[in-house]
Design an enzyme around this catalytic site. Structure first.
Site, PDB file in Angstrom:
ATOM      1  N   ASP A  50       0.872  -1.184   0.000  1.00 44.07           N
ATOM      2  CA  ASP A  50       0.000   0.000   0.000  1.00 44.07           C
ATOM      3  C   ASP A  50       0.905   1.229   0.000  1.00 44.07           C
ATOM      4  O   ASP A  50       1.035   1.905   1.003  1.00 44.07           O
ATOM      5  CB  ASP A  50      -0.932  -0.003   1.214  1.00 44.07           C
ATOM      6  CG  ASP A  50      -0.184  -0.128   2.536  1.00 44.07           C
ATOM      7  OD1 ASP A  50       0.998  -0.527   2.525  1.00 44.07           O
ATOM      8  OD2 ASP A  50      -0.770   0.180   3.592  1.00 44.07           O
ATOM      9  N   ASP A  55       6.805   1.889   2.437  1.00 43.89           N
ATOM     10  CA  ASP A  55       6.652   0.896   1.366  1.00 43.89           C
ATOM     11  C   ASP A  55       7.554   1.244   0.182  1.00 43.89           C
ATOM     12  O   ASP A  55       8.153   0.354  -0.432  1.00 43.89           O
ATOM     13  CB  ASP A  55       5.211   0.863   0.856  1.00 43.89           C
ATOM     14  CG  ASP A  55       4.195   0.514   1.916  1.00 43.89           C
ATOM     15  OD1 ASP A  55       3.633  -0.585   1.858  1.00 43.89           O
ATOM     16  OD2 ASP A  55       3.949   1.365   2.796  1.00 43.89           O
TER      17      ASP A  55
END
Length: 349
Positions: A50, A55
């Site tokens: 996500d 990330d």
């Protein structure tokens, strides 16, 4: 009258019981004596993500690791608006120099039950990447749904693929529901969450039902963020990154400044906490993870404040035998070795 043989036998039995009692007291309640296999020698990964700022760095690390083949990036519900997550994933592939070569699959856009959850824009910024403005890229999302892609890839490479689960587990859970057999075929699932916290880990809170499905699936699972300082990047580390002056380091500074300030001001941390990069680092270099507990992890599905909490050790009060473990909980990691890997990734031109 007790004869000598009976006395010695009774003494031996009492000694054995005392030793067993001492061992029982010494063992940590809820932690199994049966160790679980480590995720070693990983060559193929699916990044289910996500894309917020942590990330993004994890994706860069995985794509830059010579030992890894990233088979696909699948986008999961999580940090920010779903469409922006897809755009961020496509941009990270471009920044890493793999545009058009690593497919990005859109998938489940909301949790299994469709329940809302809090946005994490407070730490990721509105676009997920802090102050960075995400430019358009040529690559478009692959038409194959993320859930279908996960099942296909795991079956194509049985016992070779690790799912690097950096966000909510909705895609992974739906793949296990659609094709339960992949639980025996996946090499492992590396999930970014912790257990027995005062509050639920964000990725489990996003979709607790999905997390429950995954933990009950029988698939090999590793989760946990090491110790409190295992994934910390301090202000001094940010200065080191700034001095690199590469496209990647400049991206890091713009996308992670908010994370650093929030972690230090709101959470009283020594720097920014980087669970997704740490989980990725443990796949690239398993020596970074230095301590594990084999636990029977369960996901709380009720409660106003505890829904999504991952727990283990319910037998510490009822004194029942420890249930068979279903997950490896990482409780210690080498911060210096982790930082060195992050620095090598960001220093690349």
């Amino acid at each position: 009258m007790i004869d000598r043989r009976s006395f010695l036998a009774g003494s031996a039995a009492a000694g054995a019981l005392a030793l067993a009692a001492r061992r029982a007291r010494a063992a940590e309640p809820g932690v199994s004596d049966t160790t679980l296999p480590r995720l070693l020698d990983t060559r193929r990964v699916i990044i289910d993500t996500d894309p917020g700022n942590d990330d993004a760095i994890a994706i860069l690390m995985a794509l830059s690791a010579p030992s890894l083949s990233v088979e696909a990036i699948t986008v999961a519900p999580g940090n920010i608006g779903y469409a922006q997550e897809v755009r961020n994933a496509l941009y990270m592939v471009d920044l890493a120099g793999f545009s058009g070569r690593i497919p990005v699959h859109a998938g489940m856009t909301r949790p299994i039950l469709g329940r809302s959850y809090a946005s994490a824009s407070f730490i990721h910024g509105p676009s997920g990447l802090g102050q960075f403005v995400v430019p358009p890229v040529k690559q478009q999302p692959d038409p194959e749904h993320a859930v279908t892609a996960i099942c296909r890839i795991v079956r194509r490479y049985p016992n070779q693929v690790v799912i690097l689960a950096l966000g909510g587990l909705t895609n992974v859970a739906m793949a296990l529901l659609m094709d339960p057999g992949i639980a025996r075929l996946v090499k492992g699932i590396q999930f970014v969450a912790n257990a027995n916290n005062a509050v639920p880990s964000f990725n489990a809170m996003v979709d607790p039902e999905a997390a429950d499905i995954v933990f009950r699936s029988g698939a090999p699972i590793t989760f946990g963020l090491g110790g409190p300082d295992s994934s910390i990047l301090t202000p001094a580390d940010f200065k080191t990154v700034r001095a690199m002056d590469t496209a990647r380091s400049r991206f890091f500074m713009q996308s992670n400044a908010l994370r650093l300030s929030f972690e230090m001001s709101a959470r009283n941390a020594k720097g920014s906490v980087n669970g997704d990069p740490l989980a990725t680092a443990m796949i690239i270099d398993p020596a970074i993870a230095t301590g594990f507990k084999a636990v029977c992890a369960r996901v709380e599905l009720e409660g106003e404040y505890t829904r999504g909490t991952i727990l283990y050790g319910e037998n510490r009060y009822n004194m029942q035998p420890t249930p068979p473990p279903n997950a490896n909980l990482c409780v210690a990691a080498d911060n210096a070795r982790f930082k060195a890997l992050v620095f090598r990734t960001l220093a690349q031109a």
